[in-house]
Motif scaffolding. Structure first.
Motif, PDB file in Angstrom:
ATOM      1  N   ALA A  89      23.205  92.243  60.303  1.00  0.00           N
ATOM      2  CA  ALA A  89      23.433  91.381  61.456  1.00  0.00           C
ATOM      3  C   ALA A  89      22.631  91.967  62.593  1.00  0.00           C
ATOM      4  O   ALA A  89      23.120  92.804  63.335  1.00  0.00           O
ATOM      5  N   SER A  90      21.370  91.570  62.690  1.00  0.00           N
ATOM      6  CA  SER A  90      20.556  92.144  63.752  1.00  0.00           C
ATOM      7  C   SER A  90      20.047  91.038  64.667  1.00  0.00           C
ATOM      8  O   SER A  90      19.657  89.970  64.216  1.00  0.00           O
ATOM      9  N   PHE A  91      20.112  91.342  65.928  1.00  0.00           N
ATOM     10  CA  PHE A  91      19.692  90.371  66.937  1.00  0.00           C
ATOM     11  C   PHE A  91      18.635  91.005  67.831  1.00  0.00           C
ATOM     12  O   PHE A  91      18.612  92.232  67.995  1.00  0.00           O
ATOM     13  N   PHE A  92      17.778  90.198  68.386  1.00  0.00           N
ATOM     14  CA  PHE A  92      16.875  90.721  69.396  1.00  0.00           C
ATOM     15  C   PHE A  92      16.576  89.647  70.425  1.00  0.00           C
ATOM     16  O   PHE A  92      16.710  88.455  70.168  1.00  0.00           O
ATOM     17  N   ILE A 142       6.798  89.315  50.410  1.00  0.00           N
ATOM     18  CA  ILE A 142       5.438  89.775  50.705  1.00  0.00           C
ATOM     19  C   ILE A 142       5.493  91.019  51.588  1.00  0.00           C
ATOM     20  O   ILE A 142       4.824  92.015  51.334  1.00  0.00           O
ATOM     21  N   VAL A 143       6.330  90.945  52.628  1.00  0.00           N
ATOM     22  CA  VAL A 143       6.353  92.027  53.614  1.00  0.00           C
ATOM     23  C   VAL A 143       7.189  93.206  53.129  1.00  0.00           C
ATOM     24  O   VAL A 143       6.920  94.354  53.478  1.00  0.00           O
ATOM     25  N   GLY A 144       8.198  92.904  52.297  1.00  0.00           N
ATOM     26  CA  GLY A 144       9.080  93.976  51.852  1.00  0.00           C
ATOM     27  C   GLY A 144      10.192  94.227  52.838  1.00  0.00           C
ATOM     28  O   GLY A 144      10.836  95.273  52.804  1.00  0.00           O
ATOM     29  N   SER A 145      10.401  93.306  53.738  1.00  0.00           N
ATOM     30  CA  SER A 145      11.494  93.449  54.700  1.00  0.00           C
ATOM     31  C   SER A 145      11.879  92.069  55.187  1.00  0.00           C
ATOM     32  O   SER A 145      11.041  91.174  55.274  1.00  0.00           O
ATOM     33  N   TYR A 146      13.162  91.905  55.469  1.00  0.00           N
ATOM     34  CA  TYR A 146      13.612  90.625  56.000  1.00  0.00           C
ATOM     35  C   TYR A 146      13.759  90.683  57.511  1.00  0.00           C
ATOM     36  O   TYR A 146      14.284  89.776  58.120  1.00  0.00           O
ATOM     37  N   ASN A 147      13.323  91.771  58.086  1.00  0.00           N
ATOM     38  CA  ASN A 147      13.420  91.904  59.535  1.00  0.00           C
ATOM     39  C   ASN A 147      12.301  91.146  60.208  1.00  0.00           C
ATOM     40  O   ASN A 147      11.129  91.329  59.868  1.00  0.00           O
ATOM     41  N   LEU A 148      12.676  90.295  61.134  1.00  0.00           N
ATOM     42  CA  LEU A 148      11.693  89.453  61.775  1.00  0.00           C
ATOM     43  C   LEU A 148      10.628  90.296  62.469  1.00  0.00           C
ATOM     44  O   LEU A 148       9.434  90.001  62.398  1.00  0.00           O
ATOM     45  N   ASP A 173       9.506  93.189  61.683  1.00  0.00           N
ATOM     46  CA  ASP A 173       8.549  93.695  60.708  1.00  0.00           C
ATOM     47  C   ASP A 173       7.609  92.602  60.248  1.00  0.00           C
ATOM     48  O   ASP A 173       6.405  92.818  60.075  1.00  0.00           O
ATOM     49  N   ILE A 174       8.176  91.409  60.023  1.00  0.00           N
ATOM     50  CA  ILE A 174       7.366  90.309  59.511  1.00  0.00           C
ATOM     51  C   ILE A 174       6.301  89.913  60.533  1.00  0.00           C
ATOM     52  O   ILE A 174       5.143  89.691  60.187  1.00  0.00           O
ATOM     53  N   LEU A 175       6.694  89.866  61.798  1.00  0.00           N
ATOM     54  CA  LEU A 175       5.739  89.466  62.826  1.00  0.00           C
ATOM     55  C   LEU A 175       4.612  90.474  62.948  1.00  0.00           C
ATOM     56  O   LEU A 175       3.481  90.124  63.283  1.00  0.00           O
ATOM     57  N   ALA A 176       4.932  91.728  62.630  1.00  0.00           N
ATOM     58  CA  ALA A 176       3.897  92.756  62.738  1.00  0.00           C
ATOM     59  C   ALA A 176       2.979  92.752  61.524  1.00  0.00           C
ATOM     60  O   ALA A 176       1.939  93.398  61.532  1.00  0.00           O
ATOM     61  N   ALA A 177       3.378  92.041  60.468  1.00  0.00           N
ATOM     62  CA  ALA A 177       2.633  92.107  59.213  1.00  0.00           C
ATOM     63  C   ALA A 177       1.829  90.830  58.972  1.00  0.00           C
ATOM     64  O   ALA A 177       1.594  90.453  57.826  1.00  0.00           O
ATOM     65  N   VAL A 186      17.934  81.549  67.684  1.00  0.00           N
ATOM     66  CA  VAL A 186      16.905  82.085  68.570  1.00  0.00           C
ATOM     67  C   VAL A 186      17.080  83.588  68.814  1.00  0.00           C
ATOM     68  O   VAL A 186      16.169  84.225  69.316  1.00  0.00           O
ATOM     69  N   LEU A 187      18.244  84.123  68.466  1.00  0.00           N
ATOM     70  CA  LEU A 187      18.446  85.555  68.703  1.00  0.00           C
ATOM     71  C   LEU A 187      18.321  86.399  67.441  1.00  0.00           C
ATOM     72  O   LEU A 187      18.257  87.622  67.525  1.00  0.00           O
ATOM     73  N   SER A 188      18.302  85.759  66.259  1.00  0.00           N
ATOM     74  CA  SER A 188      18.307  86.536  65.020  1.00  0.00           C
ATOM     75  C   SER A 188      17.053  87.383  64.885  1.00  0.00           C
ATOM     76  O   SER A 188      15.951  86.921  65.128  1.00  0.00           O
TER      77      SER A 188
END
Lengths: 118, 956
Positions: free
Chosen positions: B75-78, B189-195, B197-201, B129-131
């Motif tokens: 449960a991560s928000f940003f 593809i990215v190996g992570s479900y963290n947004l 991380d995905i945006l950086a990849a 919008v916060l996930s």
């Protein structure tokens, strides 16, 4: 010994399968009972067969024991399969009282639920 | 985790908690209800305001709670600029809508429900919008589909509302399904479900061969949600919702979710030719088609709905261009569109509310009757048309500027021309909204005499209208910083492109395009009447009819499949199942080779061989004599006995005890059932069918036998050594099987006694239902008299069971007490006591024994589960985990030293549950017998020798 157990499990399975494929509830229940014997014995045997080595710890010195875990699992399985059989019996009795027949197959396709598109 | 992060969590859950309030508060009146719906929104907005300075300074606030990190679930928000922009929009417009709805909803509408749905939706939208985790985002995404379904269908009595809600759910829901697939590919593809991380990849994603599938699937989700062509058709039908819902969901928030997603994913996915051609083209087509249809819609809300479709197309196109500047323009237009479109929807709602019609052809002249509404609506519509001094103009200019130098498939003209056409149509429908509704002569045939609404109703749109003007005049001062920080978040860092938010950019291509659009739009409106006739005469594809046909086709297809496969013939399902299982087993076995044999065969003594022969004979007898049910049942008993003996021989005394007692109760149960059922099975299957089943059974049996044999000759690794080593020292018992049951795997056992208890209760419930249903009458009319013995309660049996009763109870108690160290325990003891009781029932009849039995079996099951559970929870008092056991040794002279273990209390629970369940099952069956005319005997036995003399006299 192993051969005897294996053939017994096989015979129970075969009988069980044949009877569960019949068309009457009582026969199917008996078939399921045979199948649960087969499964229970198979699970029990998966620990390996052993004679005179019950898993009761001995006070006197070292002794070999058979695998206790499958026994514990099968013990509850036996009781649960009784519960399952009982439920099946009751349900099939209910069906019998309602329809006056203990056939397991429905004679015709179930009637469609009325379409409720407004 | 510091304060700011905590606050982010609280913001995310506030609407969900708040959703509980209005439903309760409606009892205190409508005003209170609305206040309590507004309160959580205000609270969340205030907390957002606390975080705003930090975000505006360029920081990203993050908060994370791990749930299943192995699966990438947390449960991560940003909160970054884009999140702030959208969160502010969702909460801000949400608040205005809550106020507006207070006056819009009529007293008959269930207001508490409405606000609860609205806050649920708000929470879901805020979650999107916060996930910071795309799986979490997906959950919120689906939640918006569900809560919008409830909101669109809020007026349950309207068929359009229900159909619109279903259509919206079907379209957005299926898009959501596609998106789940796309997100999972992306995460892979990215190996992570963290947004983050995905945006950086982004580069890895774009280079992957899975890029295109992921892109298409994600875009399907975004396009369906944002009503892009060809999925645009659901949005106008969703307008059957109450107007506050349309204003909130279909202008400000939900339809923007797709745009938000494209903006969010922009750094990861945008910038490739695939992205450009799919996204920009779809956006362009949607923009033009939406605007064209909007021009010819007579329903005010339908006009606005299609104009929303058109503007969403515009946003999609801007994001699709893939340039940083276009992305920033998109952000700016999101703000502008929000302000003027929500205003217009609320204006339309006011007009509908006051005149009782939304048909433009029935309106006109409202300028004089509703001056306030006129001003609000006109300003917003001018902004939508893109007239200078209003904010819509600014972003439209920038859009045209971007379009003017976009090259589509080598053509320099396609995009600019079509964008101008879109803008032109937009001018035309915007002015149509103004001219056809507010201008013209005052009519006298309005369904209701219109006048301006109370201040509460026009306050919300008026506030937004002020924003329209202020942003339009002073863009850089009012929203400049917000656009900058949100734009930076969209393009994912790097250098911001040069842009300036101002009214006059000099003589640019965009200015010419704008002028053409305005003049052309006005000309088009002047010719509206003949064009409208032409439009109505032209054949057009009707989206709703196509959708309905598609749904009907799919429903009939699935019905065909279901009816083909699901014929109601259980024996057919079972044979398919068995054949498939055997086939899978054979496939698995064919490719592999067996490891070498490591165990030697045990010798076979003569007596074991005899037992085996008896067992096989019994199985064969069941097989051949199964039509005669009593005989088959007797043979089942033989099989059970032989298996128990096998357990004894093969070092499993506990199993043997259990098996033999279960066997007894099973046979009794089946006998009781057979009392009602036919005693023989007729031959029903053809010979061929029986041979086929026999072959299936034979193959299955041989397969299982071979598997068992192979298994038994090889050693397997086991965890049992641990149990053997720790049973005495850790569990305090020498019977390892019992210690496993009540201690090592106590949790399993706990579950199992619950299952058994539930089975007992099911049987009881079925019996109750039967005896209160139509079956009861049939039961009463059944005639069982010819089956009956004349001496049903024989003297010998009554006496013998009386004598056996105390002995059996003693044996049961003994087996129970020694269970921890010697074969026995709660399961077996429960079964033994049941058998002791059952013997009484059999000997003297059900009613006689029941009258002397004071305990409730339901209660016994319950107490069993409670005692076992309490024993487990007692461990908590000592700070140990659930079901940790303890034991000690006690010595009270003259009794020998003995052991007490907490596991024994657990075993007592097992005992009670087993006893209760078994007795309840048999009790239920016997009650049916009682119902079927079984007579009640007053005496324990039918022929009491002490009454012999009297009986003889009677006979005379």
């Amino acid at each position: 010994m192993e051969l005897l157990v294996a053939t017994a499990v096989g015979a129970l399975t075969a009988g069980g399968i044949y009877l569960t494929l019949r068309k009457r509830a009582f026969t199917v229940i008996i078939g399921l009972a045979l199948l649960s014997y087969a499964v229970n014995v198979f699970l029990f045997a998966s620990g390996g067969l052993a004679v005179d080595m019950p898993p009761i710890l001995s006070k006197y010195g070292e002794q070999a024991y058979t695998d206790p875990l499958p026994q514990a699992l099968v013990l509850t399985a036996i009781v649960i399969s009784f519960g399952m059989t009982a439920v099946l019996v009751m349900v099939s009795l209910g069906a019998y009282f309602e329809t006056q027949s203990d056939r397991v197959d429905m004679d015709e396709a179930p009637e469609d639920v009325e379409e409720n598109t407004p | 985790m510091d304060g700011a992060n905590n606050l982010l969590f609280i913001i995310a859950i506030t609407p969900f908690i708040g959703a509980l309030l209005p439903g309760i508060m409606i009892r205190a009146g409508r005003a209170t209800c609305a206040t309590f719906a507004a309160a959580p929104t205000v609270l969340a907005l205030a907390m957002l305001a606390v975080l705003t300075p930090d975000v505006m300074a360029g920081n990203v606030i993050q908060a994370e709670v791990n749930w299943l990190p192995q699966l990438g679930l947390s449960a991560s928000f940003f909160l970054d600029g884009l999140g702030l922009l959208f969160a502010g929009m969702i909460l801000g417009v949400g608040l205005l809508i809550i106020i507006y709805a207070r006056y819009y909803l009529s007293p008959e509408d269930p207001m508490g429900q409405f606000y609860t749905y609205l806050l649920l939706f708000q929470g879901a939208m805020l979650g999107i919008v916060l996930s910071d985790n795309i799986l979490l985002l997906l959950i919120f995404w689906e939640l918006t589909s569900l809560s919008s379904f409830l909101l669109i269908g809020f007026w349950k009595h309207l068929p359009e509302g229900r159909q619109g809600a279903r259509m919206a759910l079907a379209v957005t829901g299926s898009g959501g399904l596609a998106m789940i697939g796309g997100m999972l590919i992306l995460g892979n593809i990215v190996g992570s479900y963290n947004l983050t991380d995905i945006l950086a990849a982004g580069d890895i994603i774009k280079a992957s061969e899975w890029y295109l599938p992921a892109l298409i699937l994600i875009l399907l989700g975004a396009f369906t949600k944002s009503a892009q062509f060809p999925f645009h058709f659901w949005l106008p039908h969703a307008m059957a919702a109450p107007t506050p819902v349309s204003a909130y969901l279909h202008s400000a928030t939900m339809v923007k979710a797709g745009v938000f997603l494209m903006a969010r994913m922009w750094p990861a996915l945008a910038g490739t030719p695939e992205w450009f051609y799919i996204v920009a083209t779809t956006g362009l087509i949607t923009m033009v088609i939406g605007a064209l249809i909007a021009l010819f819609k007579d329903d005010l809300k339908a006009l606005l709905a299609f104009s929303t479709v058109s503007h969403l197309g515009l946003l999609t196109m801007l994001l699709g261009f893939g340039t940083k500047l276009a992305a920033v323009v998109a952000v700016f237009h999101i703000i502008n569109h929000l302000t003027f479109k929500a205003t217009l929807f609320m204006t339309a709602g006011i007009i509908d509310h006051e005149t009782h019609t939304r048909d433009i052809k029935a309106l006109g002249g409202l300028r004089k009757l509703m001056p306030i509404t006129f001003v609000i609506g006109t300003v917003a519509a001018l902004s939508m048309a893109g007239i200078p001094l209003f904010n819509g103009f600014l972003s439209k200019e920038m859009m045209l500027e971007e379009a003017s130098h976009t090259v589509w498939a080598g053509s320099h003209h396609a995009v600019p021309i079509l964008a101008t056409v879109g803008a032109l149509l937009s001018v035309a429908y915007s002015f149509r909204f103004i001219v056809h509704v507010f201008f013209g002569p005052v009519r006298d045939d309005y369904p209701s005499k219109p006048h301006d609404p109370p201040v509460g109703m026009w306050l919300s749109p008026a506030l937004l209208m002020v924003l329209v003007v202020v942003i339009g005049v002073l863009p850089a001062a009012i929203v400049g910083p917000l656009v900058a920080v949100a734009g930076e978040a969209v393009i994912g860092g790097g250098k911001m492109p040069y842009y300036s938010l101002k009214i006059w950019h000099g003589i640019t291509p965009a200015l010419y395009m704008s002028i053409i659009a305005i003049i052309g739009g006005l000309l088009l409106l002047a010719m509206h009447r003949p064009l409208d006739r032409l439009w109505n005469a032209l054949p057009r594809p009707e989206a709703k009819a196509m959708f309905d046909a598609l749904v009907a086709a799919m429903a009939s297809l699935s019905r065909t499949i279901t009816e083909t496969l699901h014929t109601g013939a259980i024996s057919r399902y079972l044979s398919i199942f068995v054949v498939a299982t055997v086939a899978l087993g054979l496939i698995a076995a064919s490719g592999s080779s067996l490891p070498p044999v490591t165990r030697e065969m045990l010798p076979v003594p003569g007596v074991v061989l005899i037992g085996w022969v008896v067992l096989i004979t019994a199985i064969g007898s069941v097989f051949f004599m199964h039509r005669s049910r009593f005989r088959a049942l007797v043979m089942i008993g033989v099989i059970g006995l032989m298996i128990s003996s096998g357990f004894v021989y093969l070092s499993a005394p506990d199993l043997a005890l259990t098996q033999i007692s279960v066997e007894t109760v099973t046979i009794m149960l089946l006998l009781l059932a057979l009392h009602f059922l036919p005693k023989d099975t007729p031959i029903e299957s053809s010979r061929a069918l029986r041979i086929r089943d026999g072959v299936i059974a034979l193959i299955g049996g041989v397969g299982v036998a071979a598997m068992t044999y192979a298994f038994l000759l090889r050693d397997v690794s086991t965890i049992s050594d641990y149990h053997l080593a720790n049973a005495k020292t850790g569990g305090g018992g020498t019977n390892v099987v019992n210690v496993i049951l009540v201690d090592f795997r106590g949790y399993d056992t706990y579950g199992e006694i619950i299952v058994l208890g539930v089975a007992g209760l099911i049987i009881f419930a079925v019996m109750e239902a039967l005896l209160n249903g139509p079956a009861a009458r049939r039961l009463r009319n059944m005639d069982y008299s010819q089956d009956r013995s004349r001496d049903r309660h024989p003297l010998m049996m009554v006496i013998a069971t009386r004598l056996l009763m105390p002995i059996a109870v003693l044996v049961g108690a003994y087996i129970f007490l020694r269970g921890h160290n010697q074969p026995g325990g709660g399961f077996v003891a429960g079964l033994i006591i049941s058998i002791a009781l059952l013997m009484q029932y059999m000997a003297s009849g059900f009613a006689w024994a029941q009258a002397r039995q004071k305990m409730e079996y339901h209660g016994m099951i319950g107490w069993g589960v409670v005692i076992a559970g309490l024993t487990g929870t007692a461990a908590w008092l000592f700070g140990a985990p659930f079901l940790t056991s303890t034991f000690g040794y006690f010595h009270f002279p003259p009794i020998e030293e003995f052991e007490l273990a907490s596991a024994m209390a657990f075993d007592l629970g097992v005992f009670l549950a087993v006893l209760g369940a078994v007795m309840l099952m048999l009790y239920s069956l016997s009650r049916i017998a009682r119902f079927a005319g079984e007579t009640v005997n007053v005496e324990p036995m039918d022929y009491d020798p002490t009454n012999r003399v009297e009986l003889l006299k009677e006979d005379d």
